[in-house]
Design a protein around this motif. Structure first.
Motif, mmCIF file in Angstrom:
data_model
loop_
_atom_site.group_PDB
_atom_site.id
_atom_site.type_symbol
_atom_site.label_atom_id
_atom_site.label_comp_id
_atom_site.label_asym_id
_atom_site.label_seq_id
_atom_site.Cartn_x
_atom_site.Cartn_y
_atom_site.Cartn_z
ATOM 1 N N GLY A 239 0.796 -1.222 0.000
ATOM 2 C CA GLY A 239 0.000 0.000 0.000
ATOM 3 C C GLY A 239 0.826 1.269 0.000
ATOM 4 O O GLY A 239 0.270 2.367 0.138
ATOM 5 N N LEU A 240 2.158 1.156 -0.167
ATOM 6 C CA LEU A 240 3.026 2.325 -0.207
ATOM 7 C C LEU A 240 3.293 2.720 -1.659
ATOM 8 O O LEU A 240 3.342 1.866 -2.546
ATOM 9 N N THR A 241 3.502 4.011 -1.887
ATOM 10 C CA THR A 241 3.529 4.545 -3.242
ATOM 11 C C THR A 241 4.867 5.195 -3.566
ATOM 12 O O THR A 241 5.404 5.974 -2.767
ATOM 13 N N ASP A 242 5.413 4.859 -4.760
ATOM 14 C CA ASP A 242 6.512 5.613 -5.367
ATOM 15 C C ASP A 242 5.900 6.602 -6.341
ATOM 16 O O ASP A 242 5.034 6.230 -7.155
ATOM 17 N N SER A 243 6.336 7.856 -6.269
ATOM 18 C CA SER A 243 5.785 8.909 -7.121
ATOM 19 C C SER A 243 6.880 9.492 -8.003
ATOM 20 O O SER A 243 8.018 9.697 -7.540
ATOM 21 N N VAL A 244 6.539 9.768 -9.278
ATOM 22 C CA VAL A 244 7.510 10.266 -10.245
ATOM 23 C C VAL A 244 6.910 11.466 -10.984
ATOM 24 O O VAL A 244 5.766 11.403 -11.460
ATOM 25 N N LEU A 245 7.708 12.530 -11.093
ATOM 26 C CA LEU A 245 7.318 13.711 -11.866
ATOM 27 C C LEU A 245 8.419 13.994 -12.882
ATOM 28 O O LEU A 245 9.599 14.104 -12.521
ATOM 29 N N ARG A 246 8.040 14.116 -14.154
ATOM 30 C CA ARG A 246 8.995 14.367 -15.241
ATOM 31 C C ARG A 246 8.874 15.805 -15.727
ATOM 32 O O ARG A 246 7.764 16.329 -15.852
ATOM 33 N N MET A 247 10.035 16.412 -16.025
ATOM 34 C CA MET A 247 10.043 17.771 -16.575
ATOM 35 C C MET A 247 10.962 17.817 -17.791
ATOM 36 O O MET A 247 12.096 17.336 -17.752
ATOM 37 N N ARG A 248 10.462 18.396 -18.893
ATOM 38 C CA ARG A 248 11.234 18.590 -20.127
ATOM 39 C C ARG A 248 11.122 20.043 -20.537
ATOM 40 O O ARG A 248 10.027 20.607 -20.579
ATOM 41 N N LEU A 249 12.277 20.654 -20.852
ATOM 42 C CA LEU A 249 12.283 22.054 -21.250
ATOM 43 C C LEU A 249 13.527 22.359 -22.060
ATOM 44 O O LEU A 249 14.569 21.721 -21.864
ATOM 45 N N PRO A 250 13.446 23.347 -22.975
ATOM 46 C CA PRO A 250 14.646 23.807 -23.683
ATOM 47 C C PRO A 250 15.425 24.774 -22.796
ATOM 48 O O PRO A 250 14.849 25.655 -22.155
ATOM 49 N N LEU A 251 16.730 24.606 -22.746
ATOM 50 C CA LEU A 251 17.560 25.449 -21.885
ATOM 51 C C LEU A 251 17.858 26.754 -22.619
ATOM 52 O O LEU A 251 18.950 26.976 -23.156
ATOM 53 N N LEU A 252 16.869 27.632 -22.644
ATOM 54 C CA LEU A 252 16.958 28.887 -23.367
ATOM 55 C C LEU A 252 17.805 29.901 -22.598
ATOM 56 O O LEU A 252 17.925 29.832 -21.365
ATOM 57 N N PRO A 253 18.385 30.875 -23.308
ATOM 58 C CA PRO A 253 19.237 31.864 -22.631
ATOM 59 C C PRO A 253 18.534 32.604 -21.494
ATOM 60 O O PRO A 253 19.154 32.933 -20.491
ATOM 61 N N LYS A 254 17.226 32.845 -21.627
ATOM 62 C CA LYS A 254 16.524 33.585 -20.575
ATOM 63 C C LYS A 254 16.451 32.801 -19.264
ATOM 64 O O LYS A 254 16.204 33.383 -18.205
ATOM 65 N N ILE A 255 16.642 31.478 -19.334
ATOM 66 C CA ILE A 255 16.600 30.652 -18.130
ATOM 67 C C ILE A 255 17.936 30.682 -17.399
ATOM 68 O O ILE A 255 17.995 30.569 -16.175
ATOM 69 N N LEU A 256 19.024 30.874 -18.160
ATOM 70 C CA LEU A 256 20.361 30.794 -17.587
ATOM 71 C C LEU A 256 20.726 32.070 -16.853
ATOM 72 O O LEU A 256 20.409 33.182 -17.283
ATOM 73 N N LYS A 257 21.413 31.922 -15.761
ATOM 74 C CA LYS A 257 21.945 33.072 -15.049
ATOM 75 C C LYS A 257 23.204 33.566 -15.752
ATOM 76 O O LYS A 257 23.721 32.924 -16.676
ATOM 77 N N GLU A 258 23.738 34.712 -15.303
ATOM 78 C CA GLU A 258 24.906 35.289 -15.954
ATOM 79 C C GLU A 258 26.091 34.340 -15.941
ATOM 80 O O GLU A 258 26.917 34.331 -16.850
#
Length: 325
Positions: A239-258
């Motif tokens: 009765g115990l649960t493993d949970s998984v969340l997937r994330m996909r994204l393009p690593l665009l310049p606006k996401i990156l720090k300096e």
């Protein structure tokens, strides 16, 4: 309840084997007393006469009070599996004389206190919990080693002594949760990325009940709609649960720090009782540093590449140190 002689209909079993046998019965206001609300339905102890019985009319003088009654029942909303909780039942005698208080879990009696009997309180074994005898007395019970199967209603029952043998009971629900074994785990991170690369990572929470709510954030901002897929929960035979969340994204310049990196956080939450976070970093190198340079430019390019990587890694290390401080 108004002061009056009220007629009640008492439903007895098909046979009462022994005269003077004490049993619990429920009584209901008769249709002739339509002004009596349904919340006056109650149960009590009845000293029955011997013989065959099916339906018996009898008259009960209620007076101004209905007898002993529970005024408050306190049960925790949530307990962590293996943990401790306090139960408390309070009542007023209202002219009756208190006889006993009992606690039930899923219909199974596990505690009884009868002040006129020796060796009080009495504890009855149940596989779902233990009782701290030293911390329990009267209507207060301390339960320990609570298991997942203890989730559900906990009932308190108080009874009066003679002559009324009146009984009142109330219940409240308890939820038992099993917290995840570890912090959420972020996997799938590559090092380094090129700006514009696709990032495909997952966050996993191991063995809990109920499953947590997983969420991603990038640079302390919630992941944009469309980056994450619906959370998937896998429940095992226990009765115990493993949970998984997937994330996909393009690593665009606006996401990156300096400095050329992005901070990733996965959060795991269960109601208001559990919150854990894990962190990772998406590091990058510029296309210029990643290119292959010829001749004399190779040395300068390699020197610049190393400086770029070193500066990025120093920024990453500083961030990770802050995250785990």
């Amino acid at each position: 309840m108004h002061k009056a002689d009220l007629h009640y209909l008492l439903r007895l079993g098909p046979k009462i084997a022994k005269q003077g046998a004490r049993s619990n019965f429920c009584c209901f206001p008769s249709s002739r007393e339509a002004n009596i609300s349904s919340n006056n339905i109650s149960c009590f102890h009845f000293w029955a006469a011997a013989g065959e019985k099916s339906l018996v009319w009898f008259q009960l003088n209620t007076g101004v009070a209905q007898g002993i009654r529970i005024t408050e029942i306190l049960v925790p909303d949530v307990i962590v599996a293996g943990g401790v909780g306090d139960l408390e039942c309070r009542w007023k005698e209202d002219g009756d004389k208190f006889y006993s208080v009992k606690w039930y879990q899923a219909g199974h009696e596990f505690y009884r206190y009868t002040p006129t009997a020796p060796n009080q309180p009495q504890i009855f074994d149940t596989p779902t919990l233990d009782v701290d005898v030293r911390g329990s007395m009267g209507g207060r019970v301390v339960i320990t080693n609570v298991t997942l199967d203890a989730s559900g209603p906990f009932q308190c029952e108080v009874s009066a002594d003679s002559p009324t043998f009146y009984t009142d009971s109330h219940s409240a629900n308890l939820s038992v949760v099993d917290l995840p074994d570890t912090r959420p785990i972020i996997s799938g991170v590559k090092r380094p990325y090129l700006p514009g690369d696709w990032v495909d990572i997952t966050c996993t929470s191991k063995r809990s009940k109920p499953p947590p709510e997983l969420s991603f954030s990038i640079n302390n901002q919630p992941a944009q709609v469309g980056w994450t897929e619906p959370q998937i929960d896998y429940t095992d035979s226990e009765g115990l649960t493993d949970s998984v969340l997937r994330m996909r994204l393009p690593l665009l310049p606006k996401i990156l720090k300096e400095a050329g990196y992005a901070k990733v956080k996965c959060s795991s939450d269960i109601a208001n009782i559990y919150h854990e976070e894990s962190f990772d970093v998406l590091t990058t190198i510029s296309p210029f540093h990643a290119s292959v340079l010829d001749g004399a430019g190779r040395a300068d390019g390699s020197h610049g590449f190393c400086l770029g990587v070193i500066s990025t890694m120093l920024a990453v290390l500083a961030f990770l140190n802050r995250s785990h401080a």
